[in-house]
Motif scaffolding. Sequence first.
Motif, mmCIF file in Angstrom:
data_model
loop_
_atom_site.group_PDB
_atom_site.id
_atom_site.type_symbol
_atom_site.label_atom_id
_atom_site.label_comp_id
_atom_site.label_asym_id
_atom_site.label_seq_id
_atom_site.Cartn_x
_atom_site.Cartn_y
_atom_site.Cartn_z
ATOM 1 N N ILE A 129 0.839 -1.200 0.000
ATOM 2 C CA ILE A 129 0.000 0.000 0.000
ATOM 3 C C ILE A 129 0.875 1.252 0.000
ATOM 4 O O ILE A 129 0.675 2.172 -0.802
ATOM 5 C CB ILE A 129 -0.938 0.006 1.221
ATOM 6 N N LEU A 130 1.856 1.293 0.890
ATOM 7 C CA LEU A 130 2.714 2.473 1.016
ATOM 8 C C LEU A 130 3.517 2.721 -0.256
ATOM 9 O O LEU A 130 3.641 3.873 -0.699
ATOM 10 C CB LEU A 130 3.656 2.302 2.213
ATOM 11 N N LEU A 131 4.062 1.661 -0.837
ATOM 12 C CA LEU A 131 4.854 1.826 -2.054
ATOM 13 C C LEU A 131 3.992 2.371 -3.186
ATOM 14 O O LEU A 131 4.406 3.275 -3.923
ATOM 15 C CB LEU A 131 5.467 0.485 -2.450
ATOM 16 N N SER A 132 2.782 1.854 -3.313
ATOM 17 C CA SER A 132 1.867 2.327 -4.359
ATOM 18 C C SER A 132 1.478 3.777 -4.134
ATOM 19 O O SER A 132 1.426 4.574 -5.080
ATOM 20 C CB SER A 132 0.610 1.445 -4.377
ATOM 21 N N VAL A 133 1.221 4.133 -2.882
ATOM 22 C CA VAL A 133 0.833 5.510 -2.551
ATOM 23 C C VAL A 133 1.983 6.479 -2.802
ATOM 24 O O VAL A 133 1.786 7.570 -3.356
ATOM 25 C CB VAL A 133 0.365 5.599 -1.077
ATOM 26 N N VAL A 134 3.181 6.093 -2.405
ATOM 27 C CA VAL A 134 4.348 6.961 -2.586
ATOM 28 C C VAL A 134 4.598 7.239 -4.066
ATOM 29 O O VAL A 134 4.760 8.395 -4.481
ATOM 30 C CB VAL A 134 5.597 6.323 -1.938
ATOM 31 N N ILE A 135 4.623 6.188 -4.877
ATOM 32 C CA ILE A 135 4.872 6.355 -6.310
ATOM 33 C C ILE A 135 3.801 7.240 -6.942
ATOM 34 O O ILE A 135 4.101 8.175 -7.692
ATOM 35 C CB ILE A 135 4.907 4.981 -7.016
ATOM 36 N N SER A 136 2.555 6.970 -6.614
ATOM 37 C CA SER A 136 1.439 7.714 -7.196
ATOM 38 C C SER A 136 1.448 9.173 -6.768
ATOM 39 O O SER A 136 1.245 10.080 -7.591
ATOM 40 C CB SER A 136 0.121 7.055 -6.802
ATOM 41 N N THR A 137 1.699 9.422 -5.489
ATOM 42 C CA THR A 137 1.698 10.799 -4.978
ATOM 43 C C THR A 137 2.835 11.615 -5.579
ATOM 44 O O THR A 137 2.651 12.784 -5.947
ATOM 45 C CB THR A 137 1.818 10.804 -3.441
ATOM 46 N N LEU A 138 4.005 11.022 -5.696
ATOM 47 C CA LEU A 138 5.143 11.732 -6.275
ATOM 48 C C LEU A 138 4.887 12.082 -7.735
ATOM 49 O O LEU A 138 5.366 13.110 -8.233
ATOM 50 C CB LEU A 138 6.412 10.893 -6.152
#
Length: 364
Positions: free
Chosen positions: A81-90
């Motif tokens: 979840i965190l990896l997906s959120v980080v990539i998407s937010t950046l």
Amino acid sequence: MLYEWLAPLGEDYQIFNLFNYITFRVGGALMTALIVSFILGPRMIDWLRAKQGKGQPIREDGPQGHIIAKAGTPTMGGLLILLSVVISTLLWGNLHSPFLWTVFLVTASYGMIGFYDDYLKVKRQSHKGFSGKIRLLIEVIIAAIAVWILTSAIPSEGGFNTGLAIPFFKDFWINLGMFFIPFGCLVIVGSANAVNLTDGLDGLAIVPVMIAALSLAFIAYLVGNAIFSNYLGVPNVPGSAEVTIFLGAIIGASLGFLWFNAPPAMIFMGDTGSLALGGALGTTAVAIKHEIVLAIIGGLFVLEAVSVIVQVTSFKLTGKRVFRMAPIHHHFEQKGWQEPTIVIRFWIIAIILALVGLSTLKLR
């Protein structure tokens, strides 16, 4: 980064002007996080299963059916979840927004706390992680820093930045002054740990998190728009609408995670995911001045936390238990309800509470 690179081109090429619309970037963030989750999910599950061996340790004092049914299932799925959120937010977020960065950093920090706790549990093959008091202290310090940053970013006219907005009342808030920081800490830390307590059955926590994130995203969009907020009589927090990008990424990542977490779960989110997601919801509520509304929208999480508090307090004072087992979802398991029945009914409750919370936007 896409926003940083492409939005300025909108002055010369109309198609790139889309990146100046938050609604477009929310959709992009959601779909990006969803796709990343689908792509990385199987690989991460295999990797975690290989690293963890026996998977998440199952509590011996919990429901006995879990000992066999859930044994060997890997945990730390919150990493996906965190990896997906980080990539998407950046990719889709405005990286100059203090609101976006504050929610982002609290989520990442709480995720790291949860990861360390999960790591110790797996390593020791015990449900006990590191000291609860130390963990709580670290959470409070992070939350205090986040609240201080947010009060600096929110307009201070009339004590608005340290004010507590009251639902159902138009343009009315109570100025808490110096007490707003401990109050904000209570919201963030309480939200994180309430979601953590709810994460006890396959799919039980992740769907209510998506429902709450969707509701808060809608509110954040309105709160960040001066026209909409003035029409509805809700507090206007300039710049806070950027948080919707992050929430969109959470919704997409959570939807992708649910694909693997649906009963019977292939992976558990663990404290890595539950603390991070709960912290994100709490920080968002403080940023958009809707702390009380979060308690309504996230009422299911509140119910789970309160059931534990009541159970512990009752047992210490009287030696008797109010529930057959706490948190309350285990109480219904002990009464004979099947796991899918509990999960789906709790989802329904979460939807109802979200609708009640959203109704406060108009009833002012």
